[in-house]
Motif scaffolding. Structure first.
Motif, PDB file in Angstrom:
ATOM      1  N   HIS A   1      35.287  22.645  31.798  1.00 38.60           N
ATOM      2  CA  HIS A   1      35.201  24.074  31.497  1.00 38.60           C
ATOM      3  C   HIS A   1      35.975  24.893  32.529  1.00 38.60           C
ATOM      4  CE1 HIS A   1      32.130  22.941  28.597  1.00 38.60           C
ATOM      5  NE2 HIS A   1      32.204  24.158  28.109  1.00 38.60           N
ATOM      6  N   GLU A   2      37.233  24.520  32.718  1.00 37.99           N
ATOM      7  CA  GLU A   2      38.065  25.237  33.687  1.00 37.99           C
ATOM      8  C   GLU A   2      38.282  26.693  33.293  1.00 37.99           C
ATOM      9  OE1 GLU A   2      39.717  20.934  33.619  1.00 37.99           O
ATOM     10  OE2 GLU A   2      38.807  22.382  32.226  1.00 37.99           O
ATOM     11  N   ILE A   3      38.552  26.944  32.012  1.00 36.80           N
ATOM     12  CA  ILE A   3      38.791  28.328  31.573  1.00 36.80           C
ATOM     13  C   ILE A   3      37.535  29.176  31.760  1.00 36.80           C
ATOM     14  CG2 ILE A   3      39.358  29.802  29.602  1.00 36.80           C
ATOM     15  CD1 ILE A   3      41.166  27.643  28.552  1.00 36.80           C
ATOM     16  N   VAL A   4      36.387  28.579  31.492  1.00 39.11           N
ATOM     17  CA  VAL A   4      35.125  29.307  31.685  1.00 39.11           C
ATOM     18  C   VAL A   4      34.928  29.635  33.167  1.00 39.11           C
ATOM     19  CG1 VAL A   4      32.602  29.160  31.488  1.00 39.11           C
ATOM     20  CG2 VAL A   4      34.059  28.328  29.627  1.00 39.11           C
ATOM     21  N   LEU A   5      35.387  28.754  34.051  1.00 36.93           N
ATOM     22  CA  LEU A   5      35.319  29.042  35.487  1.00 36.93           C
ATOM     23  C   LEU A   5      36.116  30.301  35.811  1.00 36.93           C
ATOM     24  CD1 LEU A   5      34.800  28.452  38.489  1.00 36.93           C
ATOM     25  CD2 LEU A   5      36.762  26.897  38.430  1.00 36.93           C
ATOM     26  N   PHE A   6      37.297  30.437  35.226  1.00 39.29           N
ATOM     27  CA  PHE A   6      38.125  31.612  35.483  1.00 39.29           C
ATOM     28  C   PHE A   6      37.483  32.877  34.915  1.00 39.29           C
ATOM     29  CE2 PHE A   6      41.191  28.340  36.360  1.00 39.29           C
ATOM     30  CZ  PHE A   6      41.980  28.890  37.363  1.00 39.29           C
ATOM     31  N   ILE A   7      36.692  32.729  33.857  1.00 39.39           N
ATOM     32  CA  ILE A   7      35.970  33.884  33.313  1.00 39.39           C
ATOM     33  C   ILE A   7      34.829  34.269  34.243  1.00 39.39           C
ATOM     34  CG2 ILE A   7      34.491  34.684  31.430  1.00 39.39           C
ATOM     35  CD1 ILE A   7      36.132  32.898  29.538  1.00 39.39           C
ATOM     36  N   MET A   8      33.987  33.296  34.575  1.00 36.71           N
ATOM     37  CA  MET A   8      32.810  33.583  35.402  1.00 36.71           C
ATOM     38  C   MET A   8      33.205  33.988  36.817  1.00 36.71           C
ATOM     39  SD  MET A   8      29.979  30.762  34.138  1.00 36.71           S
ATOM     40  CE  MET A   8      30.835  29.372  34.869  1.00 36.71           C
ATOM     41  N   GLY A   9      34.283  33.390  37.311  1.00 35.63           N
ATOM     42  CA  GLY A   9      34.756  33.720  38.655  1.00 35.63           C
ATOM     43  C   GLY A   9      35.794  34.819  38.633  1.00 35.63           C
ATOM     44  N   GLY A  10      35.642  35.758  37.714  1.00 35.56           N
ATOM     45  CA  GLY A  10      36.615  36.833  37.558  1.00 35.56           C
ATOM     46  C   GLY A  10      36.823  37.661  38.814  1.00 35.56           C
ATOM     47  N   VAL A  11      35.780  37.822  39.614  1.00 32.76           N
ATOM     48  CA  VAL A  11      35.917  38.565  40.874  1.00 32.76           C
ATOM     49  C   VAL A  11      36.889  37.850  41.801  1.00 32.76           C
ATOM     50  CG1 VAL A  11      34.701  39.147  43.015  1.00 32.76           C
ATOM     51  CG2 VAL A  11      33.717  39.779  40.811  1.00 32.76           C
ATOM     52  N   PHE A  12      36.763  36.518  41.892  1.00 36.21           N
ATOM     53  CA  PHE A  12      37.684  35.743  42.723  1.00 36.21           C
ATOM     54  C   PHE A  12      39.115  35.843  42.179  1.00 36.21           C
ATOM     55  CE2 PHE A  12      33.657  33.113  43.014  1.00 36.21           C
ATOM     56  CZ  PHE A  12      33.267  33.658  44.226  1.00 36.21           C
ATOM     57  N   VAL A  13      39.226  35.810  40.855  1.00 38.86           N
ATOM     58  CA  VAL A  13      40.545  35.867  40.222  1.00 38.86           C
ATOM     59  C   VAL A  13      41.213  37.210  40.494  1.00 38.86           C
ATOM     60  CG1 VAL A  13      41.787  35.841  38.031  1.00 38.86           C
ATOM     61  CG2 VAL A  13      39.921  34.213  38.420  1.00 38.86           C
ATOM     62  N   MET A  14      40.471  38.316  40.312  1.00 35.21           N
ATOM     63  CA  MET A  14      41.101  39.629  40.493  1.00 35.21           C
ATOM     64  C   MET A  14      41.428  39.900  41.958  1.00 35.21           C
ATOM     65  SD  MET A  14      37.981  42.317  39.801  1.00 35.21           S
ATOM     66  CE  MET A  14      36.650  42.606  40.994  1.00 35.21           C
ATOM     67  N   GLU A  15      40.669  39.342  42.876  1.00 31.60           N
ATOM     68  CA  GLU A  15      41.003  39.468  44.299  1.00 31.60           C
ATOM     69  C   GLU A  15      42.324  38.760  44.594  1.00 31.60           C
ATOM     70  OE1 GLU A  15      39.462  41.505  46.299  1.00 31.60           O
ATOM     71  OE2 GLU A  15      37.484  40.756  46.880  1.00 31.60           O
ATOM     72  N   THR A  16      42.478  37.561  44.014  1.00 33.41           N
ATOM     73  CA  THR A  16      43.705  36.797  44.227  1.00 33.41           C
ATOM     74  C   THR A  16      44.903  37.480  43.579  1.00 33.41           C
ATOM     75  OG1 THR A  16      42.391  34.759  44.237  1.00 33.41           O
ATOM     76  CG2 THR A  16      44.775  34.532  43.938  1.00 33.41           C
ATOM     77  N   VAL A  17      44.714  37.956  42.355  1.00 32.34           N
ATOM     78  CA  VAL A  17      45.800  38.627  41.644  1.00 32.34           C
ATOM     79  C   VAL A  17      46.226  39.893  42.387  1.00 32.34           C
ATOM     80  CG1 VAL A  17      46.397  39.880  39.521  1.00 32.34           C
ATOM     81  CG2 VAL A  17      45.194  37.682  39.389  1.00 32.34           C
ATOM     82  N   SER A  18      45.263  40.594  42.985  1.00 31.43           N
ATOM     83  CA  SER A  18      45.608  41.818  43.720  1.00 31.43           C
ATOM     84  C   SER A  18      46.531  41.516  44.893  1.00 31.43           C
ATOM     85  CB  SER A  18      44.333  42.518  44.216  1.00 31.43           C
ATOM     86  OG  SER A  18      43.715  41.805  45.279  1.00 31.43           O
ATOM     87  N   VAL A  19      46.302  40.381  45.557  1.00 33.39           N
ATOM     88  CA  VAL A  19      47.170  39.987  46.667  1.00 33.39           C
ATOM     89  C   VAL A  19      48.566  39.627  46.154  1.00 33.39           C
ATOM     90  CG1 VAL A  19      47.541  38.288  48.484  1.00 33.39           C
ATOM     91  CG2 VAL A  19      45.253  39.211  48.098  1.00 33.39           C
ATOM     92  N   ILE A  20      48.614  38.864  45.054  1.00 36.27           N
ATOM     93  CA  ILE A  20      49.908  38.470  44.484  1.00 36.27           C
ATOM     94  C   ILE A  20      50.706  39.699  44.057  1.00 36.27           C
ATOM     95  CG2 ILE A  20      51.015  37.238  42.580  1.00 36.27           C
ATOM     96  CD1 ILE A  20      48.628  35.294  42.627  1.00 36.27           C
ATOM     97  N   LEU A  21      50.054  40.627  43.377  1.00 34.69           N
ATOM     98  CA  LEU A  21      50.744  41.838  42.920  1.00 34.69           C
ATOM     99  C   LEU A  21      51.208  42.698  44.088  1.00 34.69           C
ATOM    100  CD1 LEU A  21      48.466  42.928  39.913  1.00 34.69           C
ATOM    101  CD2 LEU A  21      50.727  41.849  39.814  1.00 34.69           C
ATOM    102  N   GLN A  22      50.354  42.787  45.110  1.00 37.05           N
ATOM    103  CA  GLN A  22      50.711  43.598  46.278  1.00 37.05           C
ATOM    104  C   GLN A  22      51.948  43.049  46.981  1.00 37.05           C
ATOM    105  OE1 GLN A  22      49.534  46.467  47.051  1.00 37.05           O
ATOM    106  NE2 GLN A  22      48.756  46.645  49.138  1.00 37.05           N
TER     107      GLN A  22
END
Length: 360
Positions: free
Chosen positions: A286-307
């Motif tokens: 359930h890797e995709i479900v991990l990315f859904i449930m761990g959305g806070v971790f994902v958006m923190e990481t994406v914010s760094v990449i975008l910055q």
């Protein structure tokens, strides 16, 4: 360990059969890890204070963080000790999934410990160089992915499951190793980036880890997995014990890490826990479900990449500061408000992730 003991004691008293049940052992795993954390936590904090093992604050960070300098760090060691003790005590140690996830957690914790050691004892805010940190994360991540691939008893363990679609199961073949590597290393770094405020990373880790424990139990149960139309991964139910240990250890750590924190997790905890979440998701498919449930971790990481991308391409920043929690701090949000709101978001995402088990 106690499973083996109960096998012997059952011949004298059938009541010891209760220790064979995963659910019972999962509950005791939570309580054991929580108890260990609460008992040794104060002693660890005193020792860290005595040896002046305190947090080194980045000079380019928010000004409100300067007062945190000197707060004991490397508290992730408390989490890892609690998890290891509880897992070894309550797990069926013949289960290879238990050993894989436990070893990955400890090894990534070791990488984090080296990073923290350099920050604290060598007074280097950068710690272990990003190149070497990523190298060792990659070695551990690839090794775990390869072991999982070659020990998979059937194709079910290497199929890619897509939520919301009942009959979509992509046979990945050797690409399973590549995806698993990115999940392990990616989430290891994602939790590490999120660990910037008191209690911000640990409670989402506990919630996501607990939910993955439930999914692993369902995947390991032939009747439940058939009813929910999810892969039946034989032996994955034993991951419940590790998940329980993670929940208990995390809650025990939060007792001391809640705002204002008496101790910080450090990379020794963040790198290890993120990788643990990744392995749990891979085992349960359930890797995709991990990315859904761990959305806070994902958006923190994406914010760094975008910055970083925006600054290099245009010379301008999207956020006032990355990761994202610093952006809201600089907008004037008090630290507890940022923390609790990110917790609330995680609760909603975890519930939605669990709902995907039926939304097919």
């Amino acid at each position: 360990m106690l499973v083996w003991l109960s096998d012997y004691l059952i011949q004298f008293d059938n009541n010891f059969t209760v220790l064979q049940y995963i659910t019972v052992r999962g509950i005791f795993s939570i309580l054991t890890a929580l108890g260990v954390s609460l008992i040794i936590g104060p002693t660890m904090i005193r020792q860290l204070n005595y040896h002046q093992i305190g947090q080194v604050v980045r000079e380019d960070g928010p000004e409100t963080h300067f007062s945190k300098a000197g707060t004991p760090t490397m508290g992730g060691a408390l989490i890892l000790v609690s998890i290891a003790m509880s897992t070894l005590l309550w797990s069926d140690l013949t289960n290879h999934y238990v050993w894989i996830i436990l070893l990955v957690t400890i090894l990534l914790g070791t990488v984090g410990w080296v990073d923290d050691y350099r920050k604290v004892f060598q007074q280097d805010p950068a710690g272990l160089s990003p190149r070497w940190k990523y190298f060792w994360q990659s070695v551990i991540g690839f090794t775990a992915a390869i072991v999982l691939y070659y020990t998979a008893p059937s194709s079910v363990e290497i199929q890619y499951i897509v939520p919301f679609f009942k009959d979509v199961a992509i046979d990945l073949g050797i690409f399973y190793v590549v995806i698993s590597y990115f999940v392990i290393v990616g989430f290891s770094n994602a939790v590490n980036l999120t660990d910037g405020l008191d209690g911000l990373a640990i409670l989402p880790t506990v919630m996501v880890g607990g939910a993955l424990g439930i999914i692993s139990y369902l995947a390991g149960h032939s009747e439940f997995s058939a009813y929910l139309n999810i892969p039946n991964v034989v032996g994955s139910g034993e991951i419940v014990i590790f998940a329980g240990a993670l929940v208990g250890a995390g809650m025990g750590f939060l007792w001391f890490n809640t705002y204002p924190a008496q101790i910080f997790m450090g990379d020794v905890g963040a790198l290890a826990l993120g990788a643990a979440l990744g392995v749990m998701a891979i085992v349960s498919r359930h890797e995709i479900v991990l990315f859904i449930m761990g959305g806070v971790f994902v958006m923190e990481t994406v914010s760094v990449i975008l910055q970083v991308a925006s600054f290099k391409l245009t010379g301008k920043r999207i956020f006032r500061m990355a990761p994202l929690h610093h952006h809201f701090e600089l907008k004037g949000w008090p630290e507890p408000r940022v923390i609790v709101r990110f917790w609330i978001i995680t609760v909603m995402l975890v519930l939605f992730g669990l709902a995907t088990l039926k939304l097919r």
